[in-house]
Design an enzyme around this catalytic site. Structure first.
Site, short mmCIF file in Angstrom:
data_model
loop_
_atom_site.label_atom_id
_atom_site.label_comp_id
_atom_site.label_asym_id
_atom_site.label_seq_id
_atom_site.Cartn_x
_atom_site.Cartn_y
_atom_site.Cartn_z
N GLN A 1 -18.03 -26.86 22.27
CA GLN A 1 -18.33 -28.15 22.90
C GLN A 1 -18.63 -29.21 21.83
O GLN A 1 -18.14 -30.35 21.90
CB GLN A 1 -19.55 -28.00 23.83
CG GLN A 1 -19.95 -29.29 24.52
CD GLN A 1 -18.94 -29.76 25.54
OE1 GLN A 1 -18.53 -28.99 26.39
NE2 GLN A 1 -18.53 -31.01 25.46
N CYS B 1 -21.14 -33.25 28.42
CA CYS B 1 -20.30 -32.06 28.29
C CYS B 1 -19.66 -31.68 29.62
O CYS B 1 -18.63 -31.03 29.64
CB CYS B 1 -21.13 -30.90 27.76
SG CYS B 1 -22.59 -30.55 28.76
N ARG C 1 -11.78 -30.62 24.73
CA ARG C 1 -12.15 -29.20 24.65
C ARG C 1 -10.91 -28.37 24.34
O ARG C 1 -10.95 -27.42 23.58
CB ARG C 1 -12.75 -28.71 25.99
CG ARG C 1 -14.04 -29.38 26.43
CD ARG C 1 -15.18 -29.12 25.48
NE ARG C 1 -15.35 -27.71 25.17
CZ ARG C 1 -15.83 -26.78 26.00
NH1 ARG C 1 -16.25 -27.11 27.20
NH2 ARG C 1 -15.94 -25.52 25.62
#
Ligand code: CP
Ligand code: NVA
Length: 312
Positions: free
Chosen positions: A138, A271, A299
């Protein structure tokens, strides 16, 4: 400098140098450009990866599966419910067997030690797709997104507002300390990152030029390039909901807080998944300063970079 990451696991980012992280970020940028040009490759042809998930996932699972599969690799999803992960046979034995059948393993789950034992006994690269302690893939996507907006990340300022003890905040602190990015945790002091990791990051920051700050005052967002938040209650902490909500309600990222940076070009990062109305308002996450959706896409590019660099 020649960087060679072949055979390496990615467990915390603490054991990656700033140059190695830079190498992964540059590769991720190239991979994204390549994808946007419509180029297709088969760099994982003939390879397999085990994707072990004890906890739920949308982005991480999809990023690993699509990044690996579209380049000819064969990803195998293994839910923690379906395999003997620490049940009936030892974790070490499971790791040894997976290492005979797969070229790499992704692990998402509770204990950091599970990822470490898998890496130690499998003999293949193991990628931490989130544990209670860290979320390193992340953090790579977070910095890719920061750089897409502001260019070189050294000297930029990220404020993490919320549960500073959690996996996402801890990994962000590590990557910022390694790359010379100023990092401020804004939270009640009981939710500041733990002293052990903070001590390690302070030493790294002294080398990289990063400034690490911890403040209970939301006025500390002043001048920030990016405000970052995450859920107040991480997976596995559901029993903490009442206590956490009480502590973190004054720390919601809303437009008033975004405006406190004093900059119109500050961006918002998350995130995901997000609980709109708790840690962030819909106005902010769905608004013009949000880069959460680019961050989610990134990602995939960063995870592909990690797999390519370590497996091929
Ligand atoms: N950010 C992130 O890890 O999302 P998932 O939980 O959906 O994988
Ligand atoms: N801190 C969150 C991150 C989810 C991607 C959790 O662990 O649930």
């Amino acid at each position: 400098m020649t960087i060679n990451l072949k055979g390496r696991s990615l467990l915390t980012l603490l054991d990656y140098s700033g140059d190695e992280i830079r190498y992964l970020l540059d590769m991720a940028k190239d991979l994204k450009d390549e994808k946007n040009r419509g180029e297709a490759h088969q760099r994982f042809a003939g390879k397999t990866i085990a994707l072990i998930f004890e906890k739920r996932s949308t982005r991480t699972r999809c990023a690993f599966e699509t990044a690996f599969g579209e380049e000819g690799g064969h990803p195998v999803f293994l839910s923690g419910q379906d395999i003997h992960l620490g049940v009936k046979e030892s974790l070490e034995d499971t790791a040894r067997v997976l290492g005979r059948m797969f070229n790499a393993i992704q692990f998402r789950g509770f204990k950091q030690t599970t990822a470490e034992v898998l890496a130690q006994y499998s003999g293949v690269p193991v990628y931490n797709g989130l544990t209670d302690d860290f979320h390193p893939t992340q953090a790579l996507a977070d910095i890719q997104t920061l750089e897409e907006n502001f260019g070189p990340s050294k000297g930029k300022k990220i404020c993490f507002i919320g549960d500073g003890r959690n996996n996402v905040a801890r990994s962000l602190m590590v990557i910022c300390a390694k790359l010379g990015i100023h990092f401020t945790v804004i939270a009640p002091p009981s939710l500041f990152p733990d002293a052990t990791l903070t001590g390690k990051c302070r030493a790294l920051a002294a080398e990289s030029g990063a400034r690490l700050e911890f403040s209970p005052d939301t006025a500390s967002v002043e001048g920030a390039d990016a405000l970052y938040t995450d859920v107040w209650i991480s997976m596995g902490e559901e029993d903490k909901k009442a206590e956490r909500t009480k502590l973190l309600s004054p720390y919601q990222v809303n437009q008033t807080l975004m405006n406190k940076t004093g900059r119109k070009d500050s961006i918002f990062l998350h995130c995901l998944p997000a609980v709109k109305g708790e840690e962030v308002t819909a106005e902010v996450i769905d608004g013009p300063q949000s880069r959460a959706w680019d961050e989610a896409e990134n990602r995939k590019h960063t995870i592909k970079a990690v797999m390519l660099a370590t497996m091929c």
